[in-house]
Design a protein around this motif. Structure first.
Motif, short mmCIF file in Angstrom:
data_model
loop_
_atom_site.label_atom_id
_atom_site.label_comp_id
_atom_site.label_asym_id
_atom_site.label_seq_id
_atom_site.Cartn_x
_atom_site.Cartn_y
_atom_site.Cartn_z
N THR A 1 0.83 -1.21 0.00
CA THR A 1 0.00 0.00 0.00
C THR A 1 0.87 1.26 0.00
N GLN B 1 -0.48 -5.93 -2.74
CA GLN B 1 -1.54 -5.71 -1.75
C GLN B 1 -2.77 -6.44 -2.28
N GLN B 2 -3.47 -7.15 -1.42
CA GLN B 2 -4.60 -7.94 -1.88
C GLN B 2 -5.81 -7.08 -2.25
N HIS B 3 -6.69 -7.67 -3.02
CA HIS B 3 -8.06 -7.18 -3.29
C HIS B 3 -8.19 -5.97 -4.21
N TRP C 1 -7.74 -2.36 -0.96
CA TRP C 1 -8.28 -3.28 0.05
C TRP C 1 -8.96 -2.53 1.19
N ASP D 1 0.04 -10.28 -0.80
CA ASP D 1 1.13 -10.02 0.16
C ASP D 1 1.08 -10.91 1.40
N ASN D 2 -0.13 -11.27 1.85
CA ASN D 2 -0.18 -12.12 3.06
C ASN D 2 0.31 -13.54 2.75
N SER E 1 -2.25 -2.70 7.34
CA SER E 1 -3.28 -3.57 7.95
C SER E 1 -2.59 -4.43 9.00
N THR F 1 -2.63 -8.40 10.09
CA THR F 1 -3.19 -9.70 9.71
C THR F 1 -2.59 -10.79 10.56
N PHE G 1 -8.92 -18.14 2.55
CA PHE G 1 -8.09 -17.89 1.37
C PHE G 1 -7.28 -19.13 1.00
N LEU H 1 -7.29 -16.42 7.37
CA LEU H 1 -6.64 -15.13 7.69
C LEU H 1 -7.61 -14.18 8.37
N CYS I 1 -8.02 -10.19 9.21
CA CYS I 1 -7.45 -8.88 8.84
C CYS I 1 -8.18 -7.76 9.57
N ARG J 1 -12.51 -3.46 9.15
CA ARG J 1 -12.80 -4.64 8.32
C ARG J 1 -13.29 -5.80 9.19
#
Ligand code: XUL
Length: 517
Positions: A12, A93-95, A114, A261-262, A284, A286, A305, A315, A317, A363
């Motif tokens: 991010t 970065q996810q999403h 995200w 990334d996670n 974030s 996680t 996931f 996971l 978050c 979240r």
């Protein structure tokens, strides 16, 4: 030719490079850029375009590509032997959603990230149309949350139909970077992989196809616009001739499918077998672990996931993490060390004062409109030591409160991300989670990407470079900084109190949602 592997972490706030050498187990190169300071023309704060509405979190995808050019150029300036890089893997970065047309032009100038919470309505409609939360979880293993990608795609179809019409490919952040690396408009690869795809909320992690039902609710033509999904560890193509000519990569430098990334944080912290939990303390927060089978949380709080090696990654978050802590550091002109020293002025547990750190919505719990709540503060408590402790404990209790549902007997917590450099964070996590913590040296996620590049490269013909061997050679828990729980008893009751208050704050009893408007 040496055996160099480049891991790229497009996160991010910035982009990081790590190069490993599997001939001698050295980390050969580490570098990074911060978008705010190194690429000021994109006008970002913490990597997000500065603008009024705090529910919107977007960035220009071109910024991520510029960051790569910046870092490739720095490699050349430092005479790094780019020609020895055999393969590259990208963590993103996810999403985040990137939309492209048939020619490869970006159709929506900015990408929703995200931590964008502007798609609450879309998530509600999707859930309602499928027949409720339970049905949604049965269909995709997850609930619909604004953080995930389905709501962002639906947002385009509902509110920007012209963009939806022009778009022929919906990508996630790391897929878009892979597309650029493999040639972009000149034949770049339009593919995805299961790990990051599982964060789109368009497909069950145990399934090998898109959910027809969810996709159709969004639009009958959506499935055509979702690229094929390659399996984890596949090579998707070679680096483009343009990048070979410009920066001196070898012509056969391979690009693997990459991941979120996670998933790469797991690899980069050696979290490849059940029992180890990684906590990543970045923008974030996680907490995740590896499972051989998919885990589906009946409430959808723990995300279901896939990982980057053909397994699964339940996971948790929380979207508020570095924000509150960094703010209090700057507010009181502190650094990690002086912050840790100030904590000595208050007892663990802060005499029962609690901070629910939902600064910009949250979240998990699913409260996109929430605001922070201060509990039990008297007039005398609004001073530095109490506030510092409240921020630290609030962030960690919030994380713990979601994590308590994680179906795992935690043997050890591996820490990664910026805040893991702080003594106070390492100790307080050990105390609240009542488990030993150990930070992992170096850049966990980018290192995980570099290890993954080597694993994908050697997978078929060099079993000695299996994941276990690679992680044991490159992942270095920093034993000198291991923390053993010392104050677990002080938090035992407080964790329950936090949980109870959090539940009450979330339970709908009146007619008006106090967090809305
Ligand atoms: C995880 C999540 C965040 C981002 C941060 O589901 O949304 O951790 O991946 O980059």
């Amino acid at each position: 030719m040496a055996s160099f592997f480049l891991g790229i972490d497009s996160s991010t706030q910035g982009c990081k490079f790590v190069v490993i050498n599997t001939d001698n187990d050295d980390v050969e190169y580490v570098d990074s850029v911060q978008y705010d300071t190194d690429l000021p023309k994109y006008n970002t704060k913490n990597g997000v375009i500065i603008q009024e509405d705090s529910n919107i979190s977007e960035a220009d995808p071109n910024m991520w590509i510029d960051a790569l050019h910046h870092l490739f150029q720095k490699m050349l300036d430092k005479n790094f032997p780019v020609s020895q890089i055999r393969a590259i893997s990208v963590s993103g970065q996810q999403h985040g959603l990137v939309a492209l047309d048939a020619e490869g032009n970006i159709t929506r100038k900015t990408s929703k990230l995200w931590n964008d919470f502007s798609t609450v309505e879309e998530c509600e409609i999707l859930t309602e149309k499928i027949g409720g939360t339970e049905k949604m979880i049965a269909e995709i293993g997850n609930t619909q949350r604004p953080g995930y990608t389905a709501g962002k795609i639906f947002h385009i179809y509902r509110r920007e139909p012209e963009i939806a019409r022009k778009t022929t490919t919906f990508f996630l952040v790391h897929n878009f970077i892979n597309y650029f690396l493999t040639g972009g408009k000149n034949g770049g690869a339009r593919v995805m992989e299961p790990g990051d795809v599982s964060g789109m909320a368009l497909r069950h992690p145990a399934a090998d196809e898109w959910s027809q039902k969810v996709c159709r609710i969004i639009s009958p033509d959506l499935i055509e616009k979702l690229p094929p999904v390659k399996s984890a560890g596949e090579m998707i193509g070679k680096i483009s001739q343009e990048l070979v000519n410009k920066y001196g990569f070898p012509g056969d430098c391979q690009i693997d499918a990459g991941c979120g990334d996670n998933m790469y944080g797991a690899v980069g912290t050696g979290n490849i077998q059940p029992g180890i939990v990684t906590i990543s303390l970045g923008t974030s927060g996680t907490a995740y672990t590896i499972f051989n089978e998919p885990y589906v949380d009946p409430d959808g709080e723990i995300a279901s996931f896939c990982n980057s090696t053909g397994k699964y990654l339940p996971l948790l978050c929380v979207s508020n993490m570095a924000n509150g802590y960094n703010r209090i550091l700057s507010q009181f002109n502190l650094n990690h060390e002086s912050f840790t020293n100030i904590l000595a002025e208050t007892p663990p547990g802060n005499d029962g004062k609690l901070l629910f750190p939902w600064y910009t919505g949250e979240r998990t719990p699913n409260l996109p409109n929430a605001r922070p709540v201060y509990w039990g503060f008297s007039l005398a408590d609004f001073h530095k030591p109490v506030l510092c402790r409240a921020v630290l404990e609030g962030h960690i209790l919030n994380l713990y409160d979601g994590y308590r549902k994680m179906p795992v007997q935690t043997k050890e917590i591996r820490l990664t991300g910026g805040l893991s450099r702080s003594d106070a964070w390492r100790q307080t996590i050990a105390d609240i989670f009542a488990v030993e913590t150990v930070p992992v040296a170096g850049e966990g996620t980018a290192l995980g990407a570099a290890i993954h590049a080597a694993w994908s490269y050697f997978r078929r013909n060099r079993p000695e470079f299996g994941l276990k061997s690679l992680t044991s050679r490159f992942v270095k828990p920093d034993e000198a900084k291991r923390k053993i729980p010392q104050n677990a008893a002080a938090y035992a009751k407080l964790k329950e109190v936090y949980h109870e208050i959090s539940l009450r704050l979330r339970t709908k009893i009146g007619t008006v949602d106090p967090f809305k408007g």
